[in-house]
Design a protein around this motif. Structure first.
Motif, PDB file in Angstrom:
ATOM      1  N   LYS A   1       2.140  -7.515   1.769  1.00 49.98           N
ATOM      2  CA  LYS A   1       0.508  -6.821   1.047  1.00 49.98           C
ATOM      3  C   LYS A   1      -0.673  -6.873   1.904  1.00 49.98           C
ATOM      4  CE  LYS A   1       1.184  -7.948  -4.110  1.00 49.98           C
ATOM      5  NZ  LYS A   1       0.420  -7.436  -4.862  1.00 49.98           N
ATOM      6  N   THR A   2      -1.174  -5.847   2.658  1.00 47.18           N
ATOM      7  CA  THR A   2      -2.480  -6.006   3.867  1.00 47.18           C
ATOM      8  C   THR A   2      -3.820  -6.270   3.077  1.00 47.18           C
ATOM      9  OG1 THR A   2      -3.235  -3.939   2.260  1.00 47.18           O
ATOM     10  CG2 THR A   2      -2.322  -3.282   3.869  1.00 47.18           C
TER      11      THR A   2
ATOM     12  N   LYS B   1       4.990   1.572   6.984  1.00 47.28           N
ATOM     13  CA  LYS B   1       4.249   2.040   6.825  1.00 47.28           C
ATOM     14  C   LYS B   1       3.649   1.422   5.598  1.00 47.28           C
ATOM     15  CE  LYS B   1       7.749   4.551   4.934  1.00 47.28           C
ATOM     16  NZ  LYS B   1       8.881   5.520   3.841  1.00 47.28           N
ATOM     17  N   VAL B   2       1.991   2.010   5.713  1.00 48.65           N
ATOM     18  CA  VAL B   2       1.331   1.279   4.860  1.00 48.65           C
ATOM     19  C   VAL B   2       1.284   2.291   3.076  1.00 48.65           C
ATOM     20  CG1 VAL B   2      -0.765   0.133   4.914  1.00 48.65           C
ATOM     21  CG2 VAL B   2       0.273  -0.476   6.912  1.00 48.65           C
ATOM     22  N   GLU B   3       1.713   2.064   2.690  1.00 54.27           N
ATOM     23  CA  GLU B   3       1.089   3.020   0.803  1.00 54.27           C
ATOM     24  C   GLU B   3       0.097   2.086   0.189  1.00 54.27           C
ATOM     25  OE1 GLU B   3       4.729   4.692   0.139  1.00 54.27           O
ATOM     26  OE2 GLU B   3       5.154   5.227   1.669  1.00 54.27           O
ATOM     27  N   GLY B   4      -1.005   2.337   0.298  1.00 56.13           N
ATOM     28  CA  GLY B   4      -2.097   1.247  -0.649  1.00 56.13           C
ATOM     29  C   GLY B   4      -2.128   0.347  -0.334  1.00 56.13           C
ATOM     30  N   ASP B   5      -1.683  -0.810  -0.809  1.00 56.39           N
ATOM     31  CA  ASP B   5      -1.939  -2.534  -0.799  1.00 56.39           C
ATOM     32  C   ASP B   5      -0.538  -2.864  -0.420  1.00 56.39           C
ATOM     33  OD1 ASP B   5      -0.241  -2.567  -2.934  1.00 56.39           O
ATOM     34  OD2 ASP B   5      -1.887  -3.936  -3.629  1.00 56.39           O
ATOM     35  N   GLN B   6       0.818  -1.959   0.317  1.00 53.37           N
ATOM     36  CA  GLN B   6       1.634  -2.564   0.555  1.00 53.37           C
ATOM     37  C   GLN B   6       2.145  -1.665   1.998  1.00 53.37           C
ATOM     38  OE1 GLN B   6       4.048  -4.098  -1.048  1.00 53.37           O
ATOM     39  NE2 GLN B   6       2.589  -4.490  -2.570  1.00 53.37           N
TER      40      GLN B   6
ATOM     41  N   THR C   1       5.025  -1.823   4.783  1.00 59.95           N
ATOM     42  CA  THR C   1       6.871  -1.354   4.114  1.00 59.95           C
ATOM     43  C   THR C   1       7.249  -1.559   5.628  1.00 59.95           C
ATOM     44  OG1 THR C   1       7.106   0.682   3.842  1.00 59.95           O
ATOM     45  CG2 THR C   1       6.954  -1.009   1.989  1.00 59.95           C
TER      46      THR C   1
ATOM     47  N   ALA D   1       9.775   0.591   8.037  1.00 57.42           N
ATOM     48  CA  ALA D   1      10.274   2.020   8.056  1.00 57.42           C
ATOM     49  C   ALA D   1      11.527   2.279   8.807  1.00 57.42           C
ATOM     50  CB  ALA D   1       9.208   2.854   9.415  1.00 57.42           C
TER      51      ALA D   1
END
Length: 142
Positions: free
Chosen positions: A53-54, A133-138, A140, A142
């Motif tokens: 999580k970020t 990849k940063v999407e929202g608070d996640q 991941t 790539a």
């Protein structure tokens, strides 16, 4: 009777040595087998799976994911970078992120958290950038 106590003590010692972490979060200290205050541990994600999580990546610091051989940093608030955790000098896995640099424990090479550039040798090549990849608070892979 002593044999039973010895075996129990051995089992305790073996279990105390097991269960190592595949991640270490550092932002001012060094990595250790036990989590530091504010450090997180997680299981090894699959490619494309959630890495962290970020909020788990400290601003001005980073987290090393040993199993994936990747280090994720947050040089400034909201800016996430990822680099190979394999030192370009001698192939050791970097061991900590402290004072704005990624540190290799083998020969003390240091790399900038913003760009992976060598800030102190003997390494002479930067850590290669890795895709996340940063999407929202996640975060991941790539």
């Amino acid at each position: 009777m002593f044999a039973g106590v010895g075996a129990g003590g051995l089992a305790l010692a073996i279990s105390a040595c097991g269960g190592g972490s595949d991640t270490a979060q550092t932002s001012g200290g060094t990595e250790s087998g036990a989590p530091q205050a504010g450090a997180s541990q997680s299981s090894a994600p699959q490619a494309g799976g959630a890495l962290a999580k970020t909020a788990d990546i400290p601003v001005g610091g980073g987290t090393i994911f040993k199993d994936q051989k990747i280090v994720v940093t947050q040089p400034t608030s909201g800016q996430f970078k990822a680099f190979s955790a394999v030192c370009t000098h001698n192939g050791c896995t970097v061991g900590s992120v402290e004072n704005g640099v990624i540190v290799c424990p083998c020969h003390n090479s240091k790399f900038g958290i913003a760009d992976g550039a060598v800030t102190d040798g003997p390494a002479d090549k930067p850590l290669p950038a890795q895709e996340i990849k940063v999407e929202g608070d996640q975060i991941t892979l790539a």
